[in-house]
Design an enzyme around this catalytic site. Structure first.
Site, PDB file in Angstrom:
ATOM      1  N   LYS A 243       1.206  -1.878  -0.330  1.00 41.59           N
ATOM      2  CA  LYS A 243      -0.019   0.106  -0.022  1.00 41.59           C
ATOM      3  C   LYS A 243       0.872   1.253   0.152  1.00 41.59           C
ATOM      4  O   LYS A 243       0.309   2.553  -0.646  1.00 41.59           O
ATOM      5  CB  LYS A 243      -0.727   0.234   1.208  1.00 41.59           C
ATOM      6  CG  LYS A 243      -1.319   1.044   1.304  1.00 41.59           C
ATOM      7  CD  LYS A 243      -2.431   1.605   2.493  1.00 41.59           C
ATOM      8  CE  LYS A 243      -1.532   1.384   4.147  1.00 41.59           C
ATOM      9  NZ  LYS A 243      -1.608   2.766   4.612  1.00 41.59           N
ATOM     10  N   ASN A 244       1.654   0.783   0.856  1.00 44.36           N
ATOM     11  CA  ASN A 244       2.676   2.752   0.933  1.00 44.36           C
ATOM     12  C   ASN A 244       3.565   3.057  -0.100  1.00 44.36           C
ATOM     13  O   ASN A 244       4.228   3.316  -0.021  1.00 44.36           O
ATOM     14  CB  ASN A 244       3.323   2.603   2.476  1.00 44.36           C
ATOM     15  CG  ASN A 244       2.364   2.602   3.764  1.00 44.36           C
ATOM     16  OD1 ASN A 244       1.430   2.941   3.055  1.00 44.36           O
ATOM     17  ND2 ASN A 244       2.927   3.046   4.697  1.00 44.36           N
TER      18      ASN A 244
ATOM     19  N   CYS B 116      -4.808   8.362  10.174  1.00 39.90           N
ATOM     20  CA  CYS B 116      -5.051   7.668  11.269  1.00 39.90           C
ATOM     21  C   CYS B 116      -4.667   8.573  12.073  1.00 39.90           C
ATOM     22  O   CYS B 116      -3.816   9.384  12.396  1.00 39.90           O
ATOM     23  CB  CYS B 116      -3.729   6.497  11.273  1.00 39.90           C
ATOM     24  SG  CYS B 116      -4.512   4.451  10.477  1.00 39.90           S
TER      25      CYS B 116
ATOM     26  N   ARG C  91       1.211  15.246  13.095  1.00 38.78           N
ATOM     27  CA  ARG C  91       1.395  14.758  11.652  1.00 38.78           C
ATOM     28  C   ARG C  91       1.799  16.103  11.095  1.00 38.78           C
ATOM     29  O   ARG C  91       0.680  16.373  10.166  1.00 38.78           O
ATOM     30  CB  ARG C  91       0.503  13.690  11.309  1.00 38.78           C
ATOM     31  CG  ARG C  91       1.131  12.249  12.028  1.00 38.78           C
ATOM     32  CD  ARG C  91       0.019  11.512  11.157  1.00 38.78           C
ATOM     33  NE  ARG C  91       0.300  10.354  10.853  1.00 38.78           N
ATOM     34  CZ  ARG C  91       0.676   9.092   9.858  1.00 38.78           C
ATOM     35  NH1 ARG C  91      -0.766   9.433   9.667  1.00 38.78           N
ATOM     36  NH2 ARG C  91       0.930   8.763   8.467  1.00 38.78           N
TER      37      ARG C  91
ATOM     38  N   ASP D 167       4.647   1.042  12.026  1.00 40.57           N
ATOM     39  CA  ASP D 167       3.663  -0.230  10.939  1.00 40.57           C
ATOM     40  C   ASP D 167       3.792  -1.200  11.603  1.00 40.57           C
ATOM     41  O   ASP D 167       2.651  -2.026  11.142  1.00 40.57           O
ATOM     42  CB  ASP D 167       3.757   0.482   9.636  1.00 40.57           C
ATOM     43  CG  ASP D 167       3.645   1.672   8.620  1.00 40.57           C
ATOM     44  OD1 ASP D 167       3.372   3.173  10.156  1.00 40.57           O
ATOM     45  OD2 ASP D 167       3.797   2.242   8.013  1.00 40.57           O
TER      46      ASP D 167
ATOM     47  N   ARG E  47      -8.379  -0.170   5.131  1.00 38.60           N
ATOM     48  CA  ARG E  47      -7.701   0.184   4.453  1.00 38.60           C
ATOM     49  C   ARG E  47      -6.549  -0.109   3.884  1.00 38.60           C
ATOM     50  O   ARG E  47      -6.160  -0.059   3.162  1.00 38.60           O
ATOM     51  CB  ARG E  47      -6.919   1.659   5.421  1.00 38.60           C
ATOM     52  CG  ARG E  47      -8.384   2.501   5.562  1.00 38.60           C
ATOM     53  CD  ARG E  47      -8.023   3.757   6.438  1.00 38.60           C
ATOM     54  NE  ARG E  47      -7.315   4.109   5.881  1.00 38.60           N
ATOM     55  CZ  ARG E  47      -6.632   5.284   6.713  1.00 38.60           C
ATOM     56  NH1 ARG E  47      -7.073   5.873   7.923  1.00 38.60           N
ATOM     57  NH2 ARG E  47      -5.441   5.922   5.779  1.00 38.60           N
TER      58      ARG E  47
HETATM   59  C1  EPZ Z   1       4.232   7.255   5.997  1.00 33.89           C
HETATM   60  O1  EPZ Z   1       3.618   8.315   6.791  1.00 33.89           O
HETATM   61  C2  EPZ Z   1       3.255   5.816   6.337  1.00 33.89           C
HETATM   62  N1  EPZ Z   1       2.072   6.142   4.800  1.00 33.89           N
HETATM   63  C3  EPZ Z   1       2.993   5.442   7.407  1.00 33.89           C
HETATM   64  O2  EPZ Z   1       2.565   4.219   7.197  1.00 33.89           O
HETATM   65  C4  EPZ Z   1       4.355   5.425   8.525  1.00 33.89           C
HETATM   66  O3  EPZ Z   1       3.597   5.172   9.942  1.00 33.89           O
HETATM   67  C5  EPZ Z   1       5.255   5.817   8.501  1.00 33.89           C
HETATM   68  O4  EPZ Z   1       5.819   6.785   7.197  1.00 33.89           O
HETATM   69  C6  EPZ Z   1       6.432   5.947   9.404  1.00 33.89           C
HETATM   70  O5  EPZ Z   1       6.699   4.979   8.550  1.00 33.89           O
HETATM   71  C7  EPZ Z   1       2.294   6.264   3.666  1.00 33.89           C
HETATM   72  O6  EPZ Z   1       3.351   5.525   3.124  1.00 33.89           O
HETATM   73  C8  EPZ Z   1       1.511   6.119   2.630  1.00 33.89           C
HETATM   74  P1  EPZ Z   1       6.393  10.595   7.788  1.00 33.89           P
HETATM   75  P2  EPZ Z   1       4.423   9.662   6.464  1.00 33.89           P
HETATM   76  O7  EPZ Z   1       6.044  12.021   7.567  1.00 33.89           O
HETATM   77  O8  EPZ Z   1       4.618   9.779   5.451  1.00 33.89           O
HETATM   78  C9  EPZ Z   1       6.798  13.720  11.528  1.00 33.89           C
HETATM   79  C10 EPZ Z   1       0.223   2.869   7.571  1.00 33.89           C
HETATM   80  O9  EPZ Z   1      -0.358   2.751   8.561  1.00 33.89           O
HETATM   81  N2  EPZ Z   1       6.368  14.479  10.470  1.00 33.89           N
HETATM   82  O10 EPZ Z   1       7.884   9.889   8.049  1.00 33.89           O
HETATM   83  O11 EPZ Z   1       2.694  10.639   6.703  1.00 33.89           O
HETATM   84  C11 EPZ Z   1       5.201  12.778  11.530  1.00 33.89           C
HETATM   85  O12 EPZ Z   1       4.016  13.566  12.311  1.00 33.89           O
HETATM   86  C12 EPZ Z   1       0.840   4.923   7.957  1.00 33.89           C
HETATM   87  O13 EPZ Z   1       0.689   2.633   6.507  1.00 33.89           O
HETATM   88  C13 EPZ Z   1       6.492  15.996  10.725  1.00 33.89           C
HETATM   89  O14 EPZ Z   1       7.275  16.281  11.661  1.00 33.89           O
HETATM   90  O15 EPZ Z   1       5.057   9.146   8.066  1.00 33.89           O
HETATM   91  C14 EPZ Z   1       6.087  11.598  12.657  1.00 33.89           C
HETATM   92  O16 EPZ Z   1       6.253  12.366  13.662  1.00 33.89           O
HETATM   93  C15 EPZ Z   1       0.395   4.981   9.179  1.00 33.89           C
HETATM   94  N3  EPZ Z   1       6.473  17.205   9.991  1.00 33.89           N
HETATM   95  C16 EPZ Z   1       7.230  11.550  11.648  1.00 33.89           C
HETATM   96  O17 EPZ Z   1       7.135  13.008  11.126  1.00 33.89           O
HETATM   97  C17 EPZ Z   1       6.155  16.616   8.778  1.00 33.89           C
HETATM   98  O18 EPZ Z   1       6.159  17.852   7.677  1.00 33.89           O
HETATM   99  C18 EPZ Z   1       7.513  10.587  10.091  1.00 33.89           C
HETATM  100  O19 EPZ Z   1       6.219  10.968   9.702  1.00 33.89           O
HETATM  101  C19 EPZ Z   1       6.125  15.537   8.265  1.00 33.89           C
HETATM  102  C20 EPZ Z   1       6.347  14.669   9.270  1.00 33.89           C
END
Ligand code: EPZ
Length: 430
Positions: free
Chosen positions: A22-23, A126, A131, A317, A409
């Site tokens: 999915k991701n 979620c 985020r 995840d 999802r």
């Molecule tokens: C991706 O989300 C995945 N989603 C998530 O999977 C996964 O948990 C996550 O990466 C971490 O591996 C998809 O790929 C669709 P991040 P993403 O930006 O990209 C902070 C699932 O269950 N952050 O790497 O949204 C954020 O709050 C999902 O399949 C900022 O602070 O995650 C988090 O604490 C859930 N500012 C950390 O970075 C920003 O502008 C990592 O988030 C962006 C992110």
């Protein structure tokens, strides 16, 4: 609303085909907006998030056709989908669509790069933490974009002549912001260097596809990605990589129930750290020609401590699923979540099944119990919900999981895959 009924106690035996990730599929689909040509993606999982993104891309003018005949691959049906965005008809991604899924915010990258502007609602997704989108904004600004937030929308515009290559070092690793910056930089003038980039396999998969479309990306999968901008991208055909989270989830299910299962069409190298943790719990894991074999016979489940981290660390995840497994361990284990600040919603639901878990800040202490007992539980987010399934498979009696739209999802045909291996899992429609 559908519920999933599980009667625990059976070992798992057989073959589970692993779906496309999915991701990986989501950013790949979004990349189709970068070209007026056709991007064909194979091995796309049939999931609610994919269907939602199809609606969002359609809103921007993408013409999308799903192969009538689903390609047969082992027991799974991997769809081939063609995406053609001849013209971008709208550069606005509205609240009604974006609020349902955080990844839809990522259209901001291709829209800005191709059309010079994008107006995208702040995302939803979620409820696992705040985020924010600050890293996307800073990263795109480093390519010369002018960005304002107004009325719940991010308004981004490129300078006259388009985005320009730039240098940006992420202060914190972000998968989504790395995807977006990489996509935007493919069409920028000049060279972009991204430092502290996410190293997740899905980032490397997106780069592989973008390169097949004519992009010039080097270093994806490492901490430094270099992108030399090109004038335009063409179509391509790309196969979505296997879902490492689904792979790890079923491996943990077998480690939980005991049994012997081949996880087909997947690769151990996508999740080394997680497989090593599962091995330490007492399961045997080996690679086969077509995937991974997981066996646990007789012996109990050993307690193992883990800390989530960006790739190649233990994936957030898979944190909830590992906690599900640890509820039945023979001792005390600790799980520390470092990526999201509110990703422990499964704790109270696991407790309904008899798990003993206490929380202290970002660390959960799990005291393994010798028996779990079925109960009604509620899915709270995508991965949390499947941790309940793992626990329920080893619980005595019946567990009813409500709000299964969270599962839909991210897990393709979960009940069918488990049932074929001998579990009692059925979907109940009210
Ligand atoms: C991706 O989300 C995945 N989603 C998530 O999977 C996964 O948990 C996550 O990466 C971490 O591996 C998809 O790929 C669709 P991040 P993403 O930006 O990209 C902070 C699932 O269950 N952050 O790497 O949204 C954020 O709050 C999902 O399949 C900022 O602070 O995650 C988090 O604490 C859930 N500012 C950390 O970075 C920003 O502008 C990592 O988030 C962006 C992110």
């Amino acid at each position: 609303m559908d519920r999933i009924r599980i009667v625990g106690g059976n070992q798992l035996q057989g073959v589970i085909p692993i779906s496309g990730a999915k991701n990986a599929a989501l950013p790949l689909m979004i990349a189709s907006l970068l070209t007026d040509d056709t991007l064909t993606l194979e091995n796309v999982p049939h999931l609610a998030d994919v269907e939602q993104l199809i609606r969002i891309l359609g809103n921007h003018g993408a013409d999308i056709s799903v192969n009538g005949r689903r390609e047969r691959q082992g027991e799974s049906y991997a769809r081939t989908i063609h995406f053609t965005s001849r013209n971008i008809v709208s550069t606005t991604a509205p609240y009604e669509l974006v609020s349902k899924m955080r990844a839809s915010f990522w259209v901001i990258g291709p829209l800005l790069a191709r059309e010079g502007k994008a107006r995208v609602s702040l995302p939803g997704g979620c409820a696992i933490g705040t985020r924010p989108v600050d890293l996307f904004i800073e990263g795109l600004a480093a390519l010369g974009a002018n960005i304002e937030i107004d009325g719940g929308y991010v308004n981004a515009t490129a300078p006259e002549g388009g985005l320009t290559g730039g240098r940006y070092v992420f202060p914190k690793v972000s998968v989504g912001a790395t995807h977006v910056l990489m996509m935007a930089a493919t069409l920028a003038n000049g060279t972009t260097v991204i430092g502290n980039a996410a190293r997740e396999p899905e980032v490397a998969d997106l780069a592989k596809c973008l390169n097949a479309m004519g992009a010039k990306i080097d270093g994806a999968g490492t901490g430094t990605i270099t992108i030399e901008g090109v004038r335009s991208l063409s179509g391509a055909r790309h196969r979505v990589l296997p879902d490492r989270i689904e792979t790890g989830t079923y491996a943990m299910a077998v480690a939980m129930t005991g049994g012997d299962v081949i996880l087909e069409d997947t690769e151990a190298s996508l999740l080394d750290t997680a497989l090593e943790a599962i091995r330490r719990t007492g399961a045997e894991i080996s690679e086969t020609n077509s995937g991974i074999r997981v066996v646990r016979n007789g012996a109990g489940i050993r307690p193992v401590d883990i800390v989530t981290d960006p790739f190649p660390g233990f994936p957030t995840d898979l944190q909830a699923q590992f906690m599900g497994l640890m509820t039945r361990s023979s001792g005390v284990s600790h799980i520390t979540e470092t990526i999201f600040e509110n990703r422990f919603m499964h704790v109270q639901e696991l407790a309904r099944l008899g798990a003993k878990i206490s929380l202290s800040g970002q660390t959960a202490k799990i005291e393994g119990v010798s028996r779990l007992k079925g109960a009604p539980v509620m899915a709270t987010d995508l991965r949390a919900s499947v941790s309940l399934v793992i626990a329920a498979l080893a619980a005595e009696g019946e567990t009813m999981v409500s709000r299964v739209y969270h599962l839909d999802r991210g897990f393709e045909r979960l009940e069918e895959k488990l049932t074929r291996c001998g579990a009692h899992v059925e979907r109940v429609s009210d």
